[in-house]
Write a protein that holds these residues in place. Structure first.
Motif, PDB file in Angstrom:
ATOM      1  N   ALA A  21       0.829  -1.211   0.000  1.00  0.00           N
ATOM      2  CA  ALA A  21       0.000   0.000   0.000  1.00  0.00           C
ATOM      3  C   ALA A  21       0.860   1.257   0.000  1.00  0.00           C
ATOM      4  CB  ALA A  21      -0.915  -0.016   1.224  1.00  0.00           C
ATOM      5  N   GLN A  22       1.895   1.257   0.830  1.00  0.00           N
ATOM      6  CA  GLN A  22       2.770   2.419   0.956  1.00  0.00           C
ATOM      7  C   GLN A  22       3.507   2.699  -0.360  1.00  0.00           C
ATOM      8  OE1 GLN A  22       6.234   1.906   3.488  1.00  0.00           O
ATOM      9  NE2 GLN A  22       5.698   3.739   4.651  1.00  0.00           N
ATOM     10  N   ASN A  23       4.051   1.645  -0.959  1.00  0.00           N
ATOM     11  CA  ASN A  23       4.796   1.805  -2.210  1.00  0.00           C
ATOM     12  C   ASN A  23       3.900   2.277  -3.350  1.00  0.00           C
ATOM     13  OD1 ASN A  23       6.887   0.842  -0.701  1.00  0.00           O
ATOM     14  ND2 ASN A  23       7.029  -1.139  -1.719  1.00  0.00           N
ATOM     15  N   ALA A  24       2.686   1.732  -3.406  1.00  0.00           N
ATOM     16  CA  ALA A  24       1.744   2.132  -4.446  1.00  0.00           C
ATOM     17  C   ALA A  24       1.389   3.616  -4.317  1.00  0.00           C
ATOM     18  CB  ALA A  24       0.473   1.282  -4.359  1.00  0.00           C
ATOM     19  N   PHE A  25       1.253   4.084  -3.084  1.00  0.00           N
ATOM     20  CA  PHE A  25       0.935   5.491  -2.835  1.00  0.00           C
ATOM     21  C   PHE A  25       2.085   6.391  -3.280  1.00  0.00           C
ATOM     22  CE2 PHE A  25       1.109   9.213   0.021  1.00  0.00           C
ATOM     23  CZ  PHE A  25      -0.107   9.797  -0.297  1.00  0.00           C
ATOM     24  N   VAL A  26       3.313   6.014  -2.927  1.00  0.00           N
ATOM     25  CA  VAL A  26       4.492   6.801  -3.312  1.00  0.00           C
ATOM     26  C   VAL A  26       4.621   6.839  -4.829  1.00  0.00           C
ATOM     27  CG1 VAL A  26       7.024   6.934  -3.207  1.00  0.00           C
ATOM     28  CG2 VAL A  26       5.721   6.322  -1.166  1.00  0.00           C
ATOM     29  N   LYS A  28       2.246   6.604  -7.114  1.00  0.00           N
ATOM     30  CA  LYS A  28       1.246   7.469  -7.721  1.00  0.00           C
ATOM     31  C   LYS A  28       1.553   8.944  -7.485  1.00  0.00           C
ATOM     32  CE  LYS A  28      -3.551   8.142  -8.741  1.00  0.00           C
ATOM     33  NZ  LYS A  28      -4.931   7.644  -8.658  1.00  0.00           N
ATOM     34  N   GLN A  29       2.018   9.281  -6.289  1.00  0.00           N
ATOM     35  CA  GLN A  29       2.384  10.673  -6.031  1.00  0.00           C
ATOM     36  C   GLN A  29       3.565  11.088  -6.901  1.00  0.00           C
ATOM     37  OE1 GLN A  29      -0.670  11.253  -4.361  1.00  0.00           O
ATOM     38  NE2 GLN A  29       0.668  13.005  -3.985  1.00  0.00           N
ATOM     39  N   GLY A  30       4.470  10.149  -7.140  1.00  0.00           N
ATOM     40  CA  GLY A  30       5.600  10.436  -8.019  1.00  0.00           C
ATOM     41  C   GLY A  30       5.143  10.695  -9.444  1.00  0.00           C
ATOM     42  N   LEU A  31       4.179   9.923  -9.915  1.00  0.00           N
ATOM     43  CA  LEU A  31       3.642  10.115 -11.265  1.00  0.00           C
ATOM     44  C   LEU A  31       2.898  11.445 -11.381  1.00  0.00           C
ATOM     45  CD1 LEU A  31       2.332   6.501 -11.959  1.00  0.00           C
ATOM     46  CD2 LEU A  31       4.139   7.670 -13.233  1.00  0.00           C
ATOM     47  N   LYS A  32       2.210  11.831 -10.313  1.00  0.00           N
ATOM     48  CA  LYS A  32       1.459  13.092 -10.311  1.00  0.00           C
ATOM     49  C   LYS A  32       2.345  14.295 -10.003  1.00  0.00           C
ATOM     50  CE  LYS A  32      -2.523  12.840  -8.052  1.00  0.00           C
ATOM     51  NZ  LYS A  32      -3.451  12.484  -6.945  1.00  0.00           N
ATOM     52  N   LYS A  33       3.597  14.019  -9.560  1.00  0.00           N
ATOM     53  CA  LYS A  33       4.550  15.073  -9.188  1.00  0.00           C
ATOM     54  C   LYS A  33       3.966  15.993  -8.111  1.00  0.00           C
ATOM     55  CE  LYS A  33       6.964  15.288 -13.634  1.00  0.00           C
ATOM     56  NZ  LYS A  33       7.395  16.162 -14.751  1.00  0.00           N
ATOM     57  N   LEU A 108      -1.028  19.303   0.852  1.00  0.00           N
ATOM     58  CA  LEU A 108       0.111  18.611   1.439  1.00  0.00           C
ATOM     59  C   LEU A 108      -0.280  17.853   2.705  1.00  0.00           C
ATOM     60  CD1 LEU A 108       3.118  17.947   1.680  1.00  0.00           C
ATOM     61  CD2 LEU A 108       3.440  20.167   2.795  1.00  0.00           C
ATOM     62  N   MET A 109      -0.995  18.516   3.627  1.00  0.00           N
ATOM     63  CA  MET A 109      -1.345  17.882   4.894  1.00  0.00           C
ATOM     64  C   MET A 109      -2.192  16.630   4.677  1.00  0.00           C
ATOM     65  SD  MET A 109      -0.749  17.841   8.015  1.00  0.00           S
ATOM     66  CE  MET A 109       0.136  19.398   8.103  1.00  0.00           C
ATOM     67  N   LYS A 110      -3.115  16.685   3.740  1.00  0.00           N
ATOM     68  CA  LYS A 110      -3.965  15.524   3.448  1.00  0.00           C
ATOM     69  C   LYS A 110      -3.113  14.359   2.956  1.00  0.00           C
ATOM     70  CE  LYS A 110      -7.651  13.899   0.406  1.00  0.00           C
ATOM     71  NZ  LYS A 110      -8.540  14.230  -0.742  1.00  0.00           N
ATOM     72  N   MET A 111      -2.169  14.650   2.056  1.00  0.00           N
ATOM     73  CA  MET A 111      -1.300  13.609   1.512  1.00  0.00           C
ATOM     74  C   MET A 111      -0.423  12.988   2.599  1.00  0.00           C
ATOM     75  SD  MET A 111      -1.943  13.145  -1.675  1.00  0.00           S
ATOM     76  CE  MET A 111      -3.638  13.322  -1.097  1.00  0.00           C
ATOM     77  N   LEU A 112       0.084  13.836   3.491  1.00  0.00           N
ATOM     78  CA  LEU A 112       0.955  13.335   4.551  1.00  0.00           C
ATOM     79  C   LEU A 112       0.170  12.483   5.553  1.00  0.00           C
ATOM     80  CD1 LEU A 112       3.363  16.331   5.270  1.00  0.00           C
ATOM     81  CD2 LEU A 112       3.644  14.396   3.713  1.00  0.00           C
ATOM     82  N   PHE A 158      15.319   3.590  -1.338  1.00  0.00           N
ATOM     83  CA  PHE A 158      14.194   3.009  -2.069  1.00  0.00           C
ATOM     84  C   PHE A 158      13.078   4.017  -2.287  1.00  0.00           C
ATOM     85  CE2 PHE A 158      10.018   1.014  -2.132  1.00  0.00           C
ATOM     86  CZ  PHE A 158      10.146   0.211  -3.249  1.00  0.00           C
ATOM     87  N   PHE A 159      12.636   4.690  -1.228  1.00  0.00           N
ATOM     88  CA  PHE A 159      11.503   5.596  -1.366  1.00  0.00           C
ATOM     89  C   PHE A 159      11.802   6.778  -2.285  1.00  0.00           C
ATOM     90  CE2 PHE A 159       9.910   3.611   2.647  1.00  0.00           C
ATOM     91  CZ  PHE A 159       8.727   3.149   2.108  1.00  0.00           C
ATOM     92  N   PHE A 160      13.001   7.339  -2.176  1.00  0.00           N
ATOM     93  CA  PHE A 160      13.337   8.461  -3.053  1.00  0.00           C
ATOM     94  C   PHE A 160      13.526   8.008  -4.493  1.00  0.00           C
ATOM     95  CE2 PHE A 160      13.821  10.807   0.836  1.00  0.00           C
ATOM     96  CZ  PHE A 160      13.560  12.120   0.467  1.00  0.00           C
ATOM     97  N   SER A 161      14.041   6.806  -4.700  1.00  0.00           N
ATOM     98  CA  SER A 161      14.175   6.271  -6.054  1.00  0.00           C
ATOM     99  C   SER A 161      12.802   6.019  -6.662  1.00  0.00           C
ATOM    100  CB  SER A 161      14.981   4.967  -6.034  1.00  0.00           C
ATOM    101  OG  SER A 161      16.291   5.197  -5.581  1.00  0.00           O
ATOM    102  N   LEU A 162      11.895   5.471  -5.853  1.00  0.00           N
ATOM    103  CA  LEU A 162      10.540   5.187  -6.330  1.00  0.00           C
ATOM    104  C   LEU A 162       9.781   6.476  -6.621  1.00  0.00           C
ATOM    105  CD1 LEU A 162       8.287   3.082  -6.842  1.00  0.00           C
ATOM    106  CD2 LEU A 162       7.699   3.268  -4.415  1.00  0.00           C
ATOM    107  N   GLY A 163       9.832   7.419  -5.675  1.00  0.00           N
ATOM    108  CA  GLY A 163       9.083   8.665  -5.829  1.00  0.00           C
ATOM    109  C   GLY A 163       9.560   9.505  -6.998  1.00  0.00           C
ATOM    110  N   PHE A 164      10.870   9.727  -7.099  1.00  0.00           N
ATOM    111  CA  PHE A 164      11.396  10.593  -8.152  1.00  0.00           C
ATOM    112  C   PHE A 164      11.683   9.831  -9.447  1.00  0.00           C
ATOM    113  CE2 PHE A 164      12.176  13.180  -4.396  1.00  0.00           C
ATOM    114  CZ  PHE A 164      11.761  14.427  -4.834  1.00  0.00           C
ATOM    115  N   GLY A 165      11.804   8.502  -9.345  1.00  0.00           N
ATOM    116  CA  GLY A 165      12.014   7.707 -10.556  1.00  0.00           C
ATOM    117  C   GLY A 165      10.722   7.464 -11.316  1.00  0.00           C
ATOM    118  N   ALA A 166       9.586   7.659 -10.645  1.00  0.00           N
ATOM    119  CA  ALA A 166       8.283   7.423 -11.277  1.00  0.00           C
ATOM    120  C   ALA A 166       8.077   8.303 -12.501  1.00  0.00           C
ATOM    121  CB  ALA A 166       7.166   7.653 -10.266  1.00  0.00           C
ATOM    122  N   ARG A 167       8.690   9.482 -12.519  1.00  0.00           N
ATOM    123  CA  ARG A 167       8.483  10.414 -13.635  1.00  0.00           C
ATOM    124  C   ARG A 167       8.984   9.859 -14.965  1.00  0.00           C
ATOM    125  NH1 ARG A 167      10.994  15.603 -11.351  1.00  0.00           N
ATOM    126  NH2 ARG A 167       9.883  14.752  -9.570  1.00  0.00           N
TER     127      ARG A 167
END
Length: 199
Positions: A21-26, A28-33, A108-112, A158-167
């Motif tokens: 769940a956590q990875n899927a969320f990261v 999608k947020q990465g894709l949406k920037k 931001l607060m909602k996402m966090l 991992f999280f930063f690679s996933l989040g910023f690599g999604a683009r």
């Protein structure tokens, strides 16, 4: 010390790479920037806290008080069922085909808060980080802290690679159908985890 660090790094990666769940969320947020940096920081910092708690012996507290994990299980399952339903509905809306830059900017607060819920209400997180990593760290005795630092490093990488690599996947997601498929997959992941928690 280096050996303990590398083993912690390897264990950290092996536990975190599985799609959850956590990875899927990261992703999608990465894709949406949208708020990618802060989402990655919250996920990695949460994992770091849990890993350090496990190495410092908190795993014994969880093992002697299993009701703590049970509470997380039921609250987490409820949250995942609802969150999965939202993605399921989004998968059948034509608006999901909008480009990421055209999507409404989420607060931001909602996402966090969603990010924190996906992390702290998931009992698997406690079992993987606190109990499992905490138990493995006992094998390293004097170098357990280096083992923990290795596992923490894996989480941040991992999280930063996933989040910023999604683009790099954005060309695929210019297509409306790709967003619909992603939302549908995320819904199935959320529901699958929720059901597994209740069984």
């Amino acid at each position: 010390m280096l050996q303990s660090y590398m083993q912690g790094l390897a264990v950290g990666f092996s536990l975190i790479i599985a799609i959850g769940a956590q990875n899927a969320f990261v992703l999608k947020q990465g894709l949406k920037k949208q708020h990618v940096f802060w989402v990655c920081v919250v996920c990695a910092a949460s994992d770091s806290i849990l890993i350090l708690l496990g190495v410092l012996g908190f795993s014994k507290v969880i093992q002697t008080h299993p009701e703590f994990v049970d509470w997380a299980k039921y609250f987490g399952a409820t949250f995942l069922l609802i969150y999965g339903a939202q993605h399921f509905l989004q998968a059948f809306r034509t608006s999901t085909g909008l480009k990421p830059s055209e999507k409404n900017e989420s607060k931001l607060m909602k996402m966090l808060l969603i990010c924190l819920a996906l992390t702290w209400l998931n009992p698997h997180v406690y079992l993987d980080t606190v109990v499992l990593i905490g138990s493995i760290s006992t094998k390293f005795e004097a170098t357990a802290l280096y083992f923990a630092i290795g596992a923490v490093t894996a989480s941040w990488l991992f999280f930063f690679s996933l989040g910023f690599g999604a683009r790099f996947l954005l060309p695929i997601f210019q297509n409306q159908r790709a967003w619909q498929i992603l939302d549908f997959i995320i819904a199935l992941v959320m529901w699958g985890i929720a059901i597994s928690l209740l069984l």
